[in-house]
Design an enzyme around this catalytic site. Structure first.
Site, PDB file in Angstrom:
ATOM      1  N   ASP A 107      14.745   4.750  68.896  1.00 46.18           N
ATOM      2  CA  ASP A 107      14.582   6.199  68.989  1.00 46.18           C
ATOM      3  C   ASP A 107      15.152   6.839  67.728  1.00 46.18           C
ATOM      4  O   ASP A 107      15.235   6.203  66.679  1.00 46.18           O
ATOM      5  CB  ASP A 107      15.263   6.726  70.255  1.00 46.18           C
ATOM      6  CG  ASP A 107      14.525   7.919  70.858  1.00 46.18           C
ATOM      7  OD1 ASP A 107      14.627   9.014  70.273  1.00 46.18           O
ATOM      8  OD2 ASP A 107      13.856   7.769  71.893  1.00 46.18           O
ATOM      9  N   HIS A 127      17.270  13.679  70.432  1.00 48.85           N
ATOM     10  CA  HIS A 127      16.343  13.045  71.369  1.00 48.85           C
ATOM     11  C   HIS A 127      16.860  11.682  71.806  1.00 48.85           C
ATOM     12  O   HIS A 127      16.908  11.367  73.006  1.00 48.85           O
ATOM     13  CB  HIS A 127      14.972  12.918  70.707  1.00 48.85           C
ATOM     14  CG  HIS A 127      13.895  12.375  71.594  1.00 48.85           C
ATOM     15  ND1 HIS A 127      13.685  11.033  71.787  1.00 48.85           N
ATOM     16  CD2 HIS A 127      12.958  13.006  72.345  1.00 48.85           C
ATOM     17  CE1 HIS A 127      12.660  10.858  72.609  1.00 48.85           C
ATOM     18  NE2 HIS A 127      12.197  12.036  72.961  1.00 48.85           N
ATOM     19  N   SER A 143       9.383  10.869  77.798  1.00 52.92           N
ATOM     20  CA  SER A 143      10.506  10.282  77.055  1.00 52.92           C
ATOM     21  C   SER A 143      11.771  10.251  77.898  1.00 52.92           C
ATOM     22  O   SER A 143      12.668   9.446  77.648  1.00 52.92           O
ATOM     23  CB  SER A 143      10.789  11.087  75.778  1.00 52.92           C
ATOM     24  OG  SER A 143       9.845  10.837  74.785  1.00 52.92           O
TER      25      SER A 143
END
Length: 470
Positions: A196, A238, A418
């Site tokens: 990620d 994120h 996600s």
């Protein structure tokens, strides 16, 4: 300069095997053995060295791989071939300084059976194709990957909504997470890999554990911009949110897993390349294949994928080659008894992206905490393959994001597949914690068999239903 991922054709064309199975009388043999699985893999670095390309293999000890035995060289290869093989640096060899006269550079990645090559001239590329095109696909590293686009339209709360952890985890009783934790099943002994944007290792959600972290640079195969192992950071948030859902101390589904995070996505573009993902995957396999880890259960979460259609300027042929290479990497995970879990995407119904559409992946769609399918959750069919396989909580999920300069930590509610994927990755880690002798495919079957069925939707496909721990 042109960059290609050289993948043995036998690697791309080989279907995923069932994985490591048990032996007689109930005994299990689950040691990981992936290195040099394909005989042609070693041919690429040997040929590229002979053509004058410089190895950019990164320094560091090459981990011993369980089940790998030294091979005797064939007697008929001749002195020239033996000299080339001896000159080919393996992972762990020193990186030589450039002289300015190289035809290019390369990095050999034996655990995924591929070599990343950079050619500084058309003549060097032509010569390499002449030597290797019979055994290797030359896959141009031109198709961008990214994590599923951000979700809006009321599906997420404002940024920096929370400045502290919630008093309790929000996972409903139906998820089975509270029950697992009450029984002492919290992911201990399981390795969880995350590809990620990174992870903030000093966020309160993660600071109490040691996180193995690698930053994969924009040019991971160059000795001037090497990937490096440092304390975890995340310029976007994120990846920290994803890690918090799966493994956060206060909010994670499996808070006691050992976390391995590779930063392969830039915050400015939220894009990455096949080469960076390959380098991150190779690093994960190296970590998971170390002697002390070779028999431990593992899960990998990928909240990233290719665009639905070839980007402008990218041919259909190059796009399909990139897809096939990524699929081959997922097969290497399954071959290594590692379960790959991927986000289905945020483009809504009748949209199927990759790698979610690969049969090797456990593709995850998103529902809210009332079991309603999120409007953005991607679904569809590719041939007989229906996406997603299973659903996870992915609407307004509370997790860690970032910190201010005064060290004030933030939590945030985010939405997207996600977020649903790391929830399912955490569920998989709980199952692997309870029964570490299960294979990756057996865990996948267990998740699908125990899923809570969801009402039929006119627009969405929901696979087997909501993933839970039972």
């Amino acid at each position: 300069m042109k960059s290609f991922l050289l993948v043995p054709k036998e690697s791309i064309e080989t279907q995923a095997r069932p994985g490591v199975r048990g032996t007689a009388q109930g005994e299990r043999v689950l040691s990981r053995s992936t290195a040099l699985r394909f005989s042609a893999a070693q041919k690429a670095p040997e040929a590229l060295t002979a053509l004058g390309l410089r190895s950019a293999t990164l320094p560091g000890m090459k981990p011993a791989v369980s089940g790998q035995e030294p091979r005797a060289r064939r007697s008929g290869r001749g002195k020239k071939a033996a000299k080339q093989a001896a000159a080919t640096p393996m992972p762990g060899a020193p990186v030589s300084e450039p002289t300015g006269a190289e035809a290019g550079s390369y990095r050999f990645m034996p655990l995924i059976g591929a070599t990343m090559a950079h050619f500084y001239s058309p003549d060097a590329e032509k010569a390499a194709r002449g030597e290797l095109a019979g055994d290797f696909e030359f896959i141009p590293d031109v198709v961008p990957l990214s994590f599923p686009g951000p979700v809006s339209a009321g599906q997420t709360g404002p940024r920096n909504r929370g400045m502290s952890s919630l008093a309790q985890r929000e996972w409903p009783d139906e998820s089975g997470v509270p029950l697992a934790h009450a029984q002492g099943i919290r992911g201990a002994g399981v390795m969880l890999g995350i590809l990620d944007t990174g992870v903030d290792a000093d966020h309160p959600e993660h600071a109490s554990k040691t996180i193995q972290f690698r930053y994969v640079s924009l040019f991971p195969n160059s000795p001037h911009n090497p990937a490096r192992d440092v304390r975890g950071f995340d310029p976007d948030g994120h990846g920290t949110h994803v890690c918090g859902i799966a493994a956060g101390v206060h909010h994670g589904v499996a808070p006691e897993v050992d976390l391995y995070a590779a930063s392969v996505i830039e915050s400015e573009t939220i894009r990455t390349s096949l080469g960076r993902v390959a380098a991150g995957m190779e690093w994960l396999l190296h970590q998971f294949s170390r002697p002390e880890n070779a028999s431990r259960p593992a899960v990998v979460n990928l909240s990233l994928g290719f665009p639905l259609q070839p980007p402008p300027g990218i041919s259909e042929a190059d796009y399909l080659l990139n897809q096939r290479a990524l699929q081959a990497m997922l097969r290497r995970l399954l071959d290594s008894n590692i379960l790959p879990i991927v986000a289905a995407g945020n483009s809504g119904p009748n949209t199927v992206g990759y790698p979610a559409a690969f049969p090797e992946a456990l593709a995850v769609g998103a529902v809210d905490f009332e079991r309603n399918v999120a409007t953005f959750s991607a679904s569809g069919a590719v041939g007989r393959r229906v996406v997603p396989d299973v659903m996870g909580y992915g609407v307004n999920v509370y997790s860690s994001t970032e910190r201010r300069c005064n060290n004030q930590a933030f939590y945030e509610r985010m939405s997207g597949t996600s977020m649903a994927a790391p929830y399912v990755a955490g569920i998989a880690a709980l199952y692997r914690c309870r029964a570490p002798d299960l294979t990756a495919l057996e865990v996948r079957d267990l998740i699908l068999a125990n899923a809570i069925k969801l009402p039929r939707s006119a627009d969405h496909r929901t696979g087997k239903g909501l993933a839970v721990f039972r």
